[in-house]
Motif scaffolding. Sequence first.
Motif, PDB file in Angstrom:
ATOM      1  N   GLY A 133       0.903 -45.542 -82.727  1.00  0.00           N
ATOM      2  CA  GLY A 133       0.458 -44.779 -81.571  1.00  0.00           C
ATOM      3  C   GLY A 133       1.481 -43.746 -81.165  1.00  0.00           C
ATOM      4  N   ARG A 134       1.324 -43.242 -79.947  1.00  0.00           N
ATOM      5  CA  ARG A 134       2.231 -42.225 -79.417  1.00  0.00           C
ATOM      6  C   ARG A 134       2.520 -42.497 -77.950  1.00  0.00           C
ATOM      7  N   LEU A 136       3.306 -40.489 -74.540  1.00  0.00           N
ATOM      8  CA  LEU A 136       3.114 -39.139 -74.012  1.00  0.00           C
ATOM      9  C   LEU A 136       3.477 -39.082 -72.529  1.00  0.00           C
ATOM     10  N   GLY A 140       0.455 -34.626 -71.399  1.00  0.00           N
ATOM     11  CA  GLY A 140       0.003 -34.689 -72.777  1.00  0.00           C
ATOM     12  C   GLY A 140       1.079 -34.310 -73.771  1.00  0.00           C
ATOM     13  N   SER A 209       0.888 -51.269 -72.097  1.00  0.00           N
ATOM     14  CA  SER A 209      -0.427 -51.447 -72.707  1.00  0.00           C
ATOM     15  C   SER A 209      -0.392 -52.743 -73.503  1.00  0.00           C
ATOM     16  N   ASP A 221      -3.849 -45.555 -83.168  1.00  0.00           N
ATOM     17  CA  ASP A 221      -4.120 -44.615 -82.061  1.00  0.00           C
ATOM     18  C   ASP A 221      -3.885 -45.219 -80.679  1.00  0.00           C
ATOM     19  N   GLU A 223      -2.264 -45.186 -77.261  1.00  0.00           N
ATOM     20  CA  GLU A 223      -1.694 -44.108 -76.446  1.00  0.00           C
ATOM     21  C   GLU A 223      -1.072 -44.687 -75.189  1.00  0.00           C
ATOM     22  N   ARG A 225       0.527 -43.295 -72.053  1.00  0.00           N
ATOM     23  CA  ARG A 225       0.742 -42.065 -71.279  1.00  0.00           C
ATOM     24  C   ARG A 225       1.467 -42.434 -69.986  1.00  0.00           C
TER      25      ARG A 225
END
Length: 337
Positions: A133-134, A136, A140, A209, A221, A223, A225
């Motif tokens: 994942g990323r 951010l 964004g 998360s 994927d 994410e 944030r």
Amino acid sequence: SDGRYRYAVTSEIDRVWARAEGYARAEARVTLHDGRAHADLALPPLHRVELHGLVVDADGEPVADALVLTGGARERTRTDPEGRFRHLAWAEPGQPVLALVACSGEATPAVVGGPEPTEAITLRLGRPAPVEGRVLLRSGEAASGASLSVLPSAGPDVMARGRVLAALGLAVPQGVAPDGAFRLAGLPAGSYVLRATPTAGQNALSTESTVEVHPGRPVLDVELRMPAGRVLAGRVVDGDGEGVAFADLGVYGTEPVRHQMADAEGHFRIPALPASRITLHVKAPGYRLWHGDFTVADEPVAITMRRCVRVCFRLEGEAPPAGSWAMVWFREAGQEG
């Protein structure tokens, strides 16, 4: 060498605990008297258990040089070229070993709870299930420099999974790539909390998360944030409106406590604060401690500090005995008492 211990503490404590190789953990409640306490700790002895068996991959083929370990034990064993192992572990008398774990590369580790030492144990690794994942920012943009922590969620095998994370070097926060990307492989099956923490200076807050890892089912994927934080900015001045240079500002109500130093003109800027109420302590040499509660807003804050007053006095009269001391009370004009 005789088991005695002496431990200095800087805050109040109510219990102590100890553990040693070959012994179970023990703890005792203590009560401080005049800043001192005494507590004897009896460590229950553990006994050695030899576990043996075979480590195979998802297709049943032997795995050489796989890592075998037990939850709660420091010993680690490697399998031989045929995938066999003999592993020594500690266990409480009459109790089984907590768990036996095998891991190798990106394969999903095998975890067996309460293995019996009398039987050969087959540890079957699962197919890889990487987590990608990323991290951010709220805008964004990639959160370059952020760190990622992996925490096993509650479950009967939490300790065993924690041992695997330590063996893989994942028990400490990991840095993400410049584009915010991350990839975690070799996690045991189970539930995990991924926690992203911004780097110093980023006006962002930590976020979490939860992911579920199952053998052969990559988690892609993801994410994370990070929400934008609020900025507390302003100036520290004295009673004449002049800046107080290099005042120390401590922000309480955050975890951990934040500290920031004002510049030579008294200006300060503290980013990444939550929207909840905080307590600010400000101190500087020659000034009284200042403190106040804030709900962080966008408006600049003016903090006025009061100078300390240096009072010199002399006690006259008959000389007091050597070693005597005096207690002096001060009160401001207009105050009662």
